[in-house]
Design a protein around this motif. Structure first.
Motif, PDB file in Angstrom:
ATOM      1  N   ALA A  66      31.448  45.711  42.874  1.00 22.03           N
ATOM      2  CA  ALA A  66      31.182  45.726  41.268  1.00 22.03           C
ATOM      3  C   ALA A  66      29.827  46.598  41.272  1.00 22.03           C
ATOM      4  O   ALA A  66      29.785  47.634  40.579  1.00 22.03           O
ATOM      5  N   ARG A  67      28.859  46.454  42.169  1.00 23.59           N
ATOM      6  CA  ARG A  67      27.813  47.572  42.079  1.00 23.59           C
ATOM      7  C   ARG A  67      28.082  48.987  42.149  1.00 23.59           C
ATOM      8  O   ARG A  67      27.705  49.782  41.476  1.00 23.59           O
ATOM      9  N   GLY A  68      29.144  49.208  43.217  1.00 18.81           N
ATOM     10  CA  GLY A  68      29.312  50.743  43.546  1.00 18.81           C
ATOM     11  C   GLY A  68      29.932  51.164  42.420  1.00 18.81           C
ATOM     12  O   GLY A  68      29.800  52.353  42.053  1.00 18.81           O
ATOM     13  N   LYS A  69      31.214  50.576  41.884  1.00 17.96           N
ATOM     14  CA  LYS A  69      31.966  51.128  40.786  1.00 17.96           C
ATOM     15  C   LYS A  69      31.174  51.198  39.576  1.00 17.96           C
ATOM     16  O   LYS A  69      31.354  52.182  38.942  1.00 17.96           O
ATOM     17  N   PHE A  70      30.321  50.457  39.305  1.00 17.12           N
ATOM     18  CA  PHE A  70      29.516  50.435  38.263  1.00 17.12           C
ATOM     19  C   PHE A  70      28.314  51.764  38.190  1.00 17.12           C
ATOM     20  O   PHE A  70      28.472  52.698  37.527  1.00 17.12           O
ATOM     21  N   LYS A  71      27.722  51.687  39.394  1.00 13.49           N
ATOM     22  CA  LYS A  71      26.586  52.390  39.695  1.00 13.49           C
ATOM     23  C   LYS A  71      27.202  54.154  39.794  1.00 13.49           C
ATOM     24  O   LYS A  71      26.565  55.073  39.041  1.00 13.49           O
ATOM     25  N   TYR A  72      28.184  54.200  40.596  1.00 12.11           N
ATOM     26  CA  TYR A  72      28.641  55.516  40.899  1.00 12.11           C
ATOM     27  C   TYR A  72      29.679  56.065  40.082  1.00 12.11           C
ATOM     28  O   TYR A  72      29.879  57.349  39.733  1.00 12.11           O
ATOM     29  N   LYS A  73      30.780  55.316  39.758  1.00 10.31           N
ATOM     30  CA  LYS A  73      32.081  55.578  38.822  1.00 10.31           C
ATOM     31  C   LYS A  73      31.500  55.492  37.421  1.00 10.31           C
ATOM     32  O   LYS A  73      32.496  55.604  36.659  1.00 10.31           O
ATOM     33  N   LYS A  74      30.503  54.695  37.120  1.00 11.57           N
ATOM     34  CA  LYS A  74      30.331  54.443  35.827  1.00 11.57           C
ATOM     35  C   LYS A  74      31.518  53.336  35.064  1.00 11.57           C
ATOM     36  O   LYS A  74      31.888  53.647  33.975  1.00 11.57           O
ATOM     37  N   TRP A  75      32.043  52.711  35.748  1.00 12.06           N
ATOM     38  CA  TRP A  75      33.204  51.860  35.351  1.00 12.06           C
ATOM     39  C   TRP A  75      32.468  50.707  34.537  1.00 12.06           C
ATOM     40  O   TRP A  75      31.335  50.030  34.707  1.00 12.06           O
ATOM     41  N   GLY A  76      33.110  50.368  33.167  1.00  6.60           N
ATOM     42  CA  GLY A  76      32.784  49.101  32.553  1.00  6.60           C
ATOM     43  C   GLY A  76      33.389  47.796  33.317  1.00  6.60           C
ATOM     44  O   GLY A  76      34.174  47.831  34.086  1.00  6.60           O
ATOM     45  N   ARG A  77      32.866  46.689  32.462  1.00 10.96           N
ATOM     46  CA  ARG A  77      33.527  45.414  33.230  1.00 10.96           C
ATOM     47  C   ARG A  77      34.847  45.159  33.113  1.00 10.96           C
ATOM     48  O   ARG A  77      35.264  44.587  34.260  1.00 10.96           O
ATOM     49  N   ARG A  78      35.592  45.551  32.218  1.00  8.73           N
ATOM     50  CA  ARG A  78      37.014  45.250  32.166  1.00  8.73           C
ATOM     51  C   ARG A  78      37.562  46.031  33.256  1.00  8.73           C
ATOM     52  O   ARG A  78      38.615  45.583  34.067  1.00  8.73           O
ATOM     53  N   ARG A  79      37.401  47.152  33.616  1.00 13.08           N
ATOM     54  CA  ARG A  79      38.069  47.955  34.788  1.00 13.08           C
ATOM     55  C   ARG A  79      37.734  47.438  35.948  1.00 13.08           C
ATOM     56  O   ARG A  79      38.425  47.199  36.987  1.00 13.08           O
ATOM     57  N   ILE A  80      36.106  46.939  36.301  1.00 14.78           N
ATOM     58  CA  ILE A  80      35.815  46.255  37.477  1.00 14.78           C
ATOM     59  C   ILE A  80      36.717  44.942  37.655  1.00 14.78           C
ATOM     60  O   ILE A  80      37.243  44.808  38.749  1.00 14.78           O
ATOM     61  N   VAL A  81      36.703  44.139  36.729  1.00 15.10           N
ATOM     62  CA  VAL A  81      37.581  42.811  36.885  1.00 15.10           C
ATOM     63  C   VAL A  81      39.059  43.175  37.070  1.00 15.10           C
ATOM     64  O   VAL A  81      39.430  42.616  37.955  1.00 15.10           O
ATOM     65  N   GLN A  82      39.718  44.121  36.347  1.00 15.40           N
ATOM     66  CA  GLN A  82      40.916  44.460  36.686  1.00 15.40           C
ATOM     67  C   GLN A  82      41.149  44.941  38.171  1.00 15.40           C
ATOM     68  O   GLN A  82      42.114  44.295  38.705  1.00 15.40           O
ATOM     69  N   GLU A  83      40.295  45.598  38.692  1.00 12.30           N
ATOM     70  CA  GLU A  83      40.552  46.025  40.095  1.00 12.30           C
ATOM     71  C   GLU A  83      40.407  44.982  40.920  1.00 12.30           C
ATOM     72  O   GLU A  83      41.022  44.966  42.008  1.00 12.30           O
ATOM     73  N   LEU A  84      39.279  43.934  40.850  1.00 14.84           N
ATOM     74  CA  LEU A  84      39.007  42.959  41.575  1.00 14.84           C
ATOM     75  C   LEU A  84      40.345  41.874  41.628  1.00 14.84           C
ATOM     76  O   LEU A  84      40.802  41.561  42.677  1.00 14.84           O
ATOM     77  N   LYS A  85      40.912  41.941  40.477  1.00 11.70           N
ATOM     78  CA  LYS A  85      42.164  40.995  40.243  1.00 11.70           C
ATOM     79  C   LYS A  85      43.196  41.520  41.220  1.00 11.70           C
ATOM     80  O   LYS A  85      44.065  40.866  41.925  1.00 11.70           O
ATOM     81  N   ARG A 140      37.719  53.965  31.365  1.00 10.59           N
ATOM     82  CA  ARG A 140      36.708  53.652  32.244  1.00 10.59           C
ATOM     83  C   ARG A 140      36.466  52.226  32.222  1.00 10.59           C
ATOM     84  O   ARG A 140      35.661  51.540  32.869  1.00 10.59           O
ATOM     85  N   GLY A 141      37.108  51.538  31.393  1.00 10.18           N
ATOM     86  CA  GLY A 141      36.795  49.986  31.375  1.00 10.18           C
ATOM     87  C   GLY A 141      35.928  49.240  30.436  1.00 10.18           C
ATOM     88  O   GLY A 141      35.273  48.083  30.602  1.00 10.18           O
ATOM     89  N   TRP A 142      35.153  50.094  29.590  1.00  9.19           N
ATOM     90  CA  TRP A 142      34.123  49.667  28.722  1.00  9.19           C
ATOM     91  C   TRP A 142      34.988  48.735  27.519  1.00  9.19           C
ATOM     92  O   TRP A 142      36.047  49.127  26.939  1.00  9.19           O
ATOM     93  N   GLU A 143      34.112  47.753  27.241  1.00  8.50           N
ATOM     94  CA  GLU A 143      34.717  47.014  26.066  1.00  8.50           C
ATOM     95  C   GLU A 143      34.845  47.742  24.586  1.00  8.50           C
ATOM     96  O   GLU A 143      34.098  48.234  24.220  1.00  8.50           O
ATOM     97  N   SER A 144      36.117  47.222  24.053  1.00  8.47           N
ATOM     98  CA  SER A 144      36.612  47.988  22.987  1.00  8.47           C
ATOM     99  C   SER A 144      35.496  47.743  21.668  1.00  8.47           C
ATOM    100  O   SER A 144      35.351  48.912  20.874  1.00  8.47           O
ATOM    101  N   HIS A 145      34.844  46.715  21.620  1.00  7.80           N
ATOM    102  CA  HIS A 145      33.910  46.603  20.415  1.00  7.80           C
ATOM    103  C   HIS A 145      32.853  47.695  20.724  1.00  7.80           C
ATOM    104  O   HIS A 145      32.423  48.201  19.599  1.00  7.80           O
TER     105      HIS A 145
END
Length: 155
Positions: A66-85, A140-145
């Protein structure tokens, strides 16, 4: 063509190196062991040993992922959750992993990313420009709102 066969000890050593190189999840290690043609009993034994020796730690993997994908790839929470699942990480571990990202950093990164991308889009048609920016941020997985609010603010 004969593929190599490994003893349990050889496979264990190979997996220790594999896990020492970078944090791995159980699924990656299991898949690797199946590729090495190990039998299920051997796989269970090796995974148990890796966990016991702290080479394999699902919480540590989820947090660093989660740290790495957010910090380096600038992924949002939705993409991180999807990849972890996809890596079969439990909901409980995913929630722990997401706590690695502070709300302040999250929103700050989102605004920087949106503004930077907006500068890069050369589209002059306002609707097409909005769509391109929104699609990029949603992918990139950022929340739609957050995305639609920001797109309307920038364009």
């Amino acid at each position: 063509m004969q593929k190599n066969s490994f003893t349990v000890t050889e496979a264990l050593i190979k997996m220790q190196r594999y896990c020492a190189y970078q944090d791995r999840c159980h699924k990656e290690v299991t898949d690797k062991l199946y590729q090495m043609r190990m039998i299920p009993e051997a796989i269970d034994h090796i995974i148990g040993q890796l966990i016991q020796d702290n080479f394999l730690n699902e919480e540590r993997f989820a947090r660093s992922f989660a740290r790495g994908k957010f910090k380096y790839k600038k992924w949002g929470r939705r993409r991180i959750v999807q990849e972890l699942k996809q890596r079969e990480i439990s909901k409980f571990m995913i929630d722990i992993a997401l706590k690695e990202i502070s709300e302040y950093d999250y929103l700050n990164t989102f605004h920087e990313l949106a503004e930077k991308r907006n500068q890069q889009i050369s589209e002059s048609n306002k609707l097409k420009r909005k769509k391109k920016l929104a699609d990029y941020l949603l992918y990139r997985g950022w929340e739609s709102h957050l995305v639609y609010e920001k797109v309307n603010e920038l364009v």
